[in-house]
Scaffold this active site. Structure first.
Site, PDB file in Angstrom:
ATOM      1  N   HIS A  30       0.834  -1.206   0.000  1.00 35.75           N
ATOM      2  CA  HIS A  30       0.000   0.000   0.000  1.00 35.75           C
ATOM      3  C   HIS A  30       0.871   1.261   0.000  1.00 35.75           C
ATOM      4  CE1 HIS A  30      -2.721  -2.918   2.260  1.00 35.75           C
ATOM      5  NE2 HIS A  30      -3.496  -2.562   1.260  1.00 35.75           N
ATOM      6  N   GLN A  58      -0.722  -4.006  -8.977  1.00 30.79           N
ATOM      7  CA  GLN A  58      -0.785  -5.130  -9.926  1.00 30.79           C
ATOM      8  C   GLN A  58      -1.120  -6.446  -9.211  1.00 30.79           C
ATOM      9  OE1 GLN A  58       2.516  -5.824 -12.748  1.00 30.79           O
ATOM     10  NE2 GLN A  58       1.849  -7.970 -12.671  1.00 30.79           N
ATOM     11  N   LYS A  59      -0.850  -6.479  -7.919  1.00 31.96           N
ATOM     12  CA  LYS A  59      -1.178  -7.654  -7.091  1.00 31.96           C
ATOM     13  C   LYS A  59      -2.589  -8.174  -7.383  1.00 31.96           C
ATOM     14  CE  LYS A  59      -1.562 -10.225  -3.309  1.00 31.96           C
ATOM     15  NZ  LYS A  59      -2.796  -9.845  -2.668  1.00 31.96           N
TER      16      LYS A  59
HETATM   17  P1  AMP Z   1      -6.458  -3.840  -0.394  1.00 30.67           P
HETATM   18  O1  AMP Z   1      -6.296  -3.019   0.841  1.00 30.67           O
HETATM   19  O2  AMP Z   1      -5.960  -5.250  -0.246  1.00 30.67           O
HETATM   20  O3  AMP Z   1      -7.821  -3.739  -1.001  1.00 30.67           O
HETATM   21  O4  AMP Z   1      -5.474  -3.209  -1.468  1.00 30.67           O
HETATM   22  C1  AMP Z   1      -5.510  -1.846  -1.784  1.00 30.67           C
HETATM   23  C2  AMP Z   1      -4.616  -1.611  -2.961  1.00 30.67           C
HETATM   24  O5  AMP Z   1      -3.282  -2.001  -2.631  1.00 30.67           O
HETATM   25  C3  AMP Z   1      -5.026  -2.416  -4.214  1.00 30.67           C
HETATM   26  O6  AMP Z   1      -4.865  -1.608  -5.354  1.00 30.67           O
HETATM   27  C4  AMP Z   1      -4.038  -3.547  -4.183  1.00 30.67           C
HETATM   28  O7  AMP Z   1      -3.787  -4.088  -5.457  1.00 30.67           O
HETATM   29  C5  AMP Z   1      -2.797  -2.859  -3.638  1.00 30.67           C
HETATM   30  N1  AMP Z   1      -1.861  -3.841  -3.089  1.00 30.67           N
HETATM   31  C6  AMP Z   1      -2.143  -4.829  -2.185  1.00 30.67           C
HETATM   32  N2  AMP Z   1      -1.040  -5.577  -1.963  1.00 30.67           N
HETATM   33  C7  AMP Z   1      -0.054  -5.060  -2.745  1.00 30.67           C
HETATM   34  C8  AMP Z   1       1.312  -5.399  -2.969  1.00 30.67           C
HETATM   35  N3  AMP Z   1       1.899  -6.433  -2.360  1.00 30.67           N
HETATM   36  N4  AMP Z   1       2.027  -4.652  -3.840  1.00 30.67           N
HETATM   37  C9  AMP Z   1       1.439  -3.600  -4.503  1.00 30.67           C
HETATM   38  N5  AMP Z   1       0.154  -3.233  -4.322  1.00 30.67           N
HETATM   39  C10 AMP Z   1      -0.581  -3.948  -3.468  1.00 30.67           C
END
Ligand code: AMP
Length: 287
Positions: A37, A148-149
């Site tokens: 994040h 991109q995850k």
């Molecule tokens: P989330 O809180 O899991 O909904 O993720 C919020 C954002 O962070 C989304 O755009 C995810 O793709 C991104 N994200 C989550 N994990 C990673 C990671 N390891 N590397 C890059 N971006 C991430």
């Protein structure tokens, strides 16, 4: 950094900045922030004058049998992480602010949502598309940064933006990994130490498949077989999907062509934890 709880206040703050000709980047998250994040936040800071991180664990993107209730939450940690990394506004609405009584709209995107995550998490992308549209309308950003995850999610968001004409530029930022290759995820805390070690099979298997592509393998069935057999070296793994497909449309071609962009997509369960990962790679020209 200011914490903003209501949509009306967020809109008025964003409007004020837009009138001053300042650009705004929005980073949507569900919190429990980690370096993945933070990398999005840093990217936002590089490209825009004002950075808004949104923190909302969106109930509508979880199916009833999923982990909404136990999804990890730590507001104080997230607030500090945002503050220390140059966030200007933390938009932190509660559920009734986002979905007041009588809320009755769902955005449903077809085709790109109908495979992979869409099959294993029915309704998930409806929840994602609807909440992201609302977050864009609340934060009025010029840019929005996604990881991109969540590869298929990035395709869904691009479709949302183009079909509904949101004036927002979507930026996709690379996956941040632990030193042993496991993609960072808020859900990694669910893994016990043994599972955490076993989870390294995901990135290892993706890399094996990538190596085969780089050595000239273009047959999708053979690549899928290699990917799956490698993942199943860990007997506790239960695969939802593990496939190599064309990267823009997720088409399941029999044979890939040189210069074609493909994505290696993996989703699996390890114990009670569901993990996803992917890598994009260009099919090389081999004479
Ligand atoms: P989330 O809180 O899991 O909904 O993720 C919020 C954002 O962070 C989304 O755009 C995810 O793709 C991104 N994200 C989550 N994990 C990673 C990671 N390891 N590397 C890059 N971006 C991430």
């Amino acid at each position: 950094m200011e914490i903003v709880k209501t949509i009306a206040e967020m809109q008025s703050i964003s409007t004020k900045h837009r009138k001053r000709m300042e650009t705004i980047a929005c980073v949507p998250t569900m919190g429990y922030l980690h370096e993945g994040h933070i990398s999005l936040l840093k990217k936002a800071k590089e490209i825009a004058d004002i950075v808004i991180v949104t923190l909302f664990v969106n109930p509508t993107q979880f199916a009833p049998n999923e982990d909404f209730e136990r999804y990890p939450r730590d507001f104080e940690h997230d607030r500090t992480a945002c503050e220390e990394n140059g966030c200007d506004y933390l938009f932190y609405p509660d559920t009734t602010e986002m979905y007041p009584n009588g809320f009755n709209t769902t955005i449903k995107i077809r085709t790109v949502t109908e495979k992979f995550e869409g099959v294993h998490r029915p309704g998930h992308f409806d929840g994602v598309a609807t909440v992201v549209a609302k977050l864009f309308n609340a934060t009025l950003p010029d840019f929005a940064i996604f990881g991109q995850k969540d590869y298929q999610q990035t395709l869904v968001i691009r479709k949302l933006v183009s079909d509904l004409n949101f004036p927002v530029e979507i930026i996709v930022s690379p996956t941040i990994r632990e030193v042993d290759g496991l993609a960072k995820s808020s859900r990694n805390v669910y893994l016990d130490p043994e599972e955490r070690q076993k989870a390294t099979i995901i990135y290892k298997s993706i890399n094996k498949t990538k190596d085969a592509i780089n050595k000239g393998e273009r047959n999708r069935y053979k690549l899928n077989e290699l990917l799956r057999s490698s993942l199943l070296q860990v007997p506790e793994v239960k695969i939802d999907y593990a496939e190599v497909v064309e990267a823009e449309t997720l088409s399941e071609l029999q044979e890939f062509e040189p210069n074609m962009k493909v994505v290696i997509l993996v989703a699996l369960h390890l114990g009670k934890t569901r993990l996803i990962d992917n890598e994009v790679i260009t099919i090389p020209k081999i004479d």
